[in-house]
Design a protein around this motif. Sequence first.
Motif, PDB file in Angstrom:
ATOM      1  N   ALA A 143       2.481   2.766  -1.710  1.00 39.14           N
ATOM      2  CA  ALA A 143       2.564   3.173  -3.113  1.00 39.14           C
ATOM      3  C   ALA A 143       3.027   2.724  -4.195  1.00 39.14           C
ATOM      4  N   ILE A 144       3.563   1.314  -4.258  1.00 41.03           N
ATOM      5  CA  ILE A 144       4.214   0.115  -5.368  1.00 41.03           C
ATOM      6  C   ILE A 144       2.903  -0.436  -6.259  1.00 41.03           C
ATOM      7  N   TYR A 145       2.815  -1.912  -4.962  1.00 40.14           N
ATOM      8  CA  TYR A 145       1.906  -2.594  -5.576  1.00 40.14           C
ATOM      9  C   TYR A 145       0.594  -2.152  -6.533  1.00 40.14           C
ATOM     10  N   GLY A 146       0.332  -2.435  -7.334  1.00 43.18           N
ATOM     11  CA  GLY A 146      -1.148  -1.904  -7.953  1.00 43.18           C
ATOM     12  C   GLY A 146      -1.131  -0.333  -8.333  1.00 43.18           C
ATOM     13  N   THR A 147      -0.139   0.271  -8.541  1.00 46.92           N
ATOM     14  CA  THR A 147      -0.380   1.697  -8.689  1.00 46.92           C
ATOM     15  C   THR A 147      -0.393   1.794 -10.491  1.00 46.92           C
ATOM     16  N   ARG A 148      -0.831   2.681 -10.901  1.00 43.51           N
ATOM     17  CA  ARG A 148      -0.136   3.063 -12.263  1.00 43.51           C
ATOM     18  C   ARG A 148       0.362   4.598 -12.167  1.00 43.51           C
ATOM     19  N   CYS A 149       1.255   4.824 -13.453  1.00 44.63           N
ATOM     20  CA  CYS A 149       1.588   5.893 -13.913  1.00 44.63           C
ATOM     21  C   CYS A 149       1.109   7.258 -13.482  1.00 44.63           C
ATOM     22  N   ASP A 176      -6.729   4.965  -8.265  1.00 44.58           N
ATOM     23  CA  ASP A 176      -7.765   5.453  -7.641  1.00 44.58           C
ATOM     24  C   ASP A 176      -7.643   6.512  -6.813  1.00 44.58           C
ATOM     25  N   ASN A 177      -8.198   7.281  -6.094  1.00 45.67           N
ATOM     26  CA  ASN A 177      -8.351   8.704  -6.500  1.00 45.67           C
ATOM     27  C   ASN A 177      -7.413   8.997  -5.659  1.00 45.67           C
ATOM     28  N   ASP A 178      -6.133   7.875  -4.975  1.00 41.68           N
ATOM     29  CA  ASP A 178      -5.023   8.247  -4.323  1.00 41.68           C
ATOM     30  C   ASP A 178      -4.090   8.763  -5.089  1.00 41.68           C
ATOM     31  N   PHE A 179      -3.311   9.634  -4.557  1.00 36.88           N
ATOM     32  CA  PHE A 179      -1.274  10.211  -5.507  1.00 36.88           C
ATOM     33  C   PHE A 179      -0.606  10.045  -4.013  1.00 36.88           C
ATOM     34  N   TYR A 180       0.782   9.538  -5.039  1.00 36.22           N
ATOM     35  CA  TYR A 180       1.644   8.840  -3.998  1.00 36.22           C
ATOM     36  C   TYR A 180       3.106   9.793  -4.156  1.00 36.22           C
ATOM     37  N   ALA A 181       3.551  10.547  -3.647  1.00 34.23           N
ATOM     38  CA  ALA A 181       4.413  11.440  -3.609  1.00 34.23           C
ATOM     39  C   ALA A 181       5.505  10.465  -3.394  1.00 34.23           C
ATOM     40  N   ILE A 182       6.634  10.285  -4.277  1.00 34.71           N
ATOM     41  CA  ILE A 182       7.933   9.467  -2.469  1.00 34.71           C
ATOM     42  C   ILE A 182       8.783  10.026  -2.640  1.00 34.71           C
ATOM     43  N   VAL A 183       8.872  10.523  -1.879  1.00 30.48           N
ATOM     44  CA  VAL A 183      10.192  11.240  -1.672  1.00 30.48           C
ATOM     45  C   VAL A 183      10.763  10.240  -1.260  1.00 30.48           C
ATOM     46  N   LEU A 184      12.449  10.603  -1.839  1.00 27.12           N
ATOM     47  CA  LEU A 184      13.597  10.373  -1.799  1.00 27.12           C
ATOM     48  C   LEU A 184      14.962  10.469  -1.018  1.00 27.12           C
ATOM     49  N   ASN A 185      13.995  11.504  -0.644  1.00 26.30           N
ATOM     50  CA  ASN A 185      15.352  11.750   1.114  1.00 26.30           C
ATOM     51  C   ASN A 185      14.245  11.787   2.191  1.00 26.30           C
ATOM     52  N   TRP A 186      15.162  13.017   3.393  1.00 28.33           N
ATOM     53  CA  TRP A 186      14.073  12.794   4.476  1.00 28.33           C
ATOM     54  C   TRP A 186      14.914  14.842   4.269  1.00 28.33           C
ATOM     55  N   ASP A 187      14.107  15.431   4.924  1.00 30.18           N
ATOM     56  CA  ASP A 187      14.171  16.663   5.083  1.00 30.18           C
ATOM     57  C   ASP A 187      12.656  16.994   6.233  1.00 30.18           C
ATOM     58  N   ILE A 235      -1.762  11.544  -1.066  1.00 30.94           N
ATOM     59  CA  ILE A 235      -2.567  12.126  -1.276  1.00 30.94           C
ATOM     60  C   ILE A 235      -3.585  12.036  -1.595  1.00 30.94           C
ATOM     61  N   THR A 236      -4.696  11.933  -0.845  1.00 28.72           N
ATOM     62  CA  THR A 236      -6.529  12.173  -1.191  1.00 28.72           C
ATOM     63  C   THR A 236      -7.305  13.220  -1.750  1.00 28.72           C
ATOM     64  N   PHE A 237      -7.398  12.702  -3.021  1.00 26.79           N
ATOM     65  CA  PHE A 237      -8.121  13.631  -4.169  1.00 26.79           C
ATOM     66  C   PHE A 237      -9.434  13.241  -3.340  1.00 26.79           C
ATOM     67  N   ASP A 238     -10.409  14.733  -4.187  1.00 30.58           N
ATOM     68  CA  ASP A 238     -12.173  14.226  -3.939  1.00 30.58           C
ATOM     69  C   ASP A 238     -12.397  13.437  -5.365  1.00 30.58           C
ATOM     70  N   LYS A 239     -11.446  12.733  -6.548  1.00 29.58           N
ATOM     71  CA  LYS A 239     -11.587  12.278  -7.273  1.00 29.58           C
ATOM     72  C   LYS A 239     -10.813  11.976  -7.927  1.00 29.58           C
ATOM     73  N   LYS A 240     -10.759  11.201  -9.012  1.00 27.71           N
ATOM     74  CA  LYS A 240      -9.268  10.428  -9.252  1.00 27.71           C
ATOM     75  C   LYS A 240      -8.739  11.196  -9.497  1.00 27.71           C
ATOM     76  N   VAL A 241      -7.509  11.308  -9.603  1.00 31.80           N
ATOM     77  CA  VAL A 241      -6.532  12.877 -10.230  1.00 31.80           C
ATOM     78  C   VAL A 241      -5.806  12.502 -12.084  1.00 31.80           C
ATOM     79  N   GLY A 242      -6.132  10.986 -11.874  1.00 31.63           N
ATOM     80  CA  GLY A 242      -5.534  10.652 -13.598  1.00 31.63           C
ATOM     81  C   GLY A 242      -4.348   9.955 -13.678  1.00 31.63           C
ATOM     82  N   GLU A 243      -4.668   8.557 -14.081  1.00 30.46           N
ATOM     83  CA  GLU A 243      -3.591   7.732 -14.275  1.00 30.46           C
ATOM     84  C   GLU A 243      -2.998   8.238 -16.148  1.00 30.46           C
TER      85      GLU A 243
END
Length: 508
Positions: A382-388, A423-434, A492-500
């Motif tokens: 979720a960090i290396y090689g990712t884009r905004c 690519d088609n993956d979207f990473y949501a990094i949650v900063l605490n646990w619930d 979160i994997t989508f069926d298409k690239k969700v956009g950088e």
Amino acid sequence: MKNYLIPILSVVGLLCSCQGGTKSSINIDSVASPQGTEVFQPEWENLARHYQFPQWFVDGKFGIFIHWGVYAVPAFGNEWYPRNMYRKGSDEYKHHLATYGEHTKFGYKDFIPAFTAEKFDAGQWMKLFKAAGARYVVPVAEHHDGFAMYDSELNEWNAVRMGPRKDIVGLLKEAAEKEGIVFGLSTHRAENAWFYNGGMEFPSDVQDTTLRLYGGRLPENNNRDDIAREWLERTYELVNQYRPELIWFDWTVNDSVLMPYFNRFMAYYYNCALDWNTQVVVNTKQGYPTRIQVWDMERGKSGKMMKFPWQTDTSIGKKSWSYIEGEENKTPQQIVHDLIDIVSKNGNLLLNVGPKADGTITEEQTSILLAIGRWLDVNGEAIYGTRCWKKFGEGVTEITQGSFTDHTATAYTAADIRFTTKDNDFYAIVLNWDDNGTVIRSLNEQAIADAKILNVRMLGSDEPVAWMRTDDGLKVSFPKTKPCEFAYSLKITFDKKVGEGLESEAVE
């Protein structure tokens, strides 16, 4: 005064050979590389037209800074000990008198023989940094104190001729390349011209102007053309000798006297990189367009996503960049939280360690680095090689922003989330646990309406997670077992690239 025995014979014996400069064949009046390449010229429009941010940098996200030098011997205050020991009334001044005696009899130069680095192992350092997850490394080649940690023909006060009697920068470059870590360096030479000027106000060895270690003794933040030319020549020397893929500079390079020379340096460095068939990075703090080099923020974070790649440099230690006794270190959680926030805003994190004078890295800083590495082992995808994404994240917790704001950790909740994409993956990094999971409000049914979610899982966990897309957002449950110690990445994997892409308020 303590009877503090540091041998000074090796310094005294060198003084006769350390007075004059070494003549060099380096031509600083040309920006052409040694092979004659001169695509880049020292004008900002030209630099912007040709410069490209390196793939290794925008993919790497995480590097290690190393502040190591003679200042690790006194190990008091911070890496500015050599300046502050000559500032009457300062804590360092008082400590120096009480511990080492009068400044005429024991000056900063007299620490050099004790800087022996007898336990220094470049290979061991690089294995540690690789285990920490670092993709590039930036040792200090020369700090404000004027002592070069490399084999210099232009600066006789260097680690090959005295102190460790080793080419520290050369050894670190060799070890980094062996581990597949990109090698850079920093030079703080521009500040040396005025760094010791306090020693001119009372009897001290700084008043011996034959000691070139102590620079120009100029008023603070002042420069002259001759000093700017000397700075450029030494910077060309670093480029030619070590071929670093990143060079980091402190604030003084935006000085009006230095700026024309710095523009010349950038053109020369970028021309050399064309010959090397590699892409390189220059870091500055202010004064230069963010399109022609990478803007660096010291000890802080940006409150907004940046249009071009940028970087935070900060230290594990809260008090100092170099090793000092009594340091207070940040927690791995705080550093990882900062890394996540910075990456979500198009930035990199350059994290500093401060080795001891003998060449060892403290157990506490080693433990912190390894804890960061364990987190990246699980969540690095979720960090290396990712884009905004089109926005950096969501949440209600107010973060600190701006330079020198990183001493206090932010208390995040499970509603504080940062986004990255690949690519088609979207990473949501949650900063605490619930235990009840979280709601990603930016992924409600209206958002990305033309894309279908195929799968949701938490990195590092084989347990399935329940999810549902609603008008309020994407509701996601959490596994029963935490996959890591802090900060949890939902893939979160989508069926298409969700956009950088950068949000509309992204700034340069």
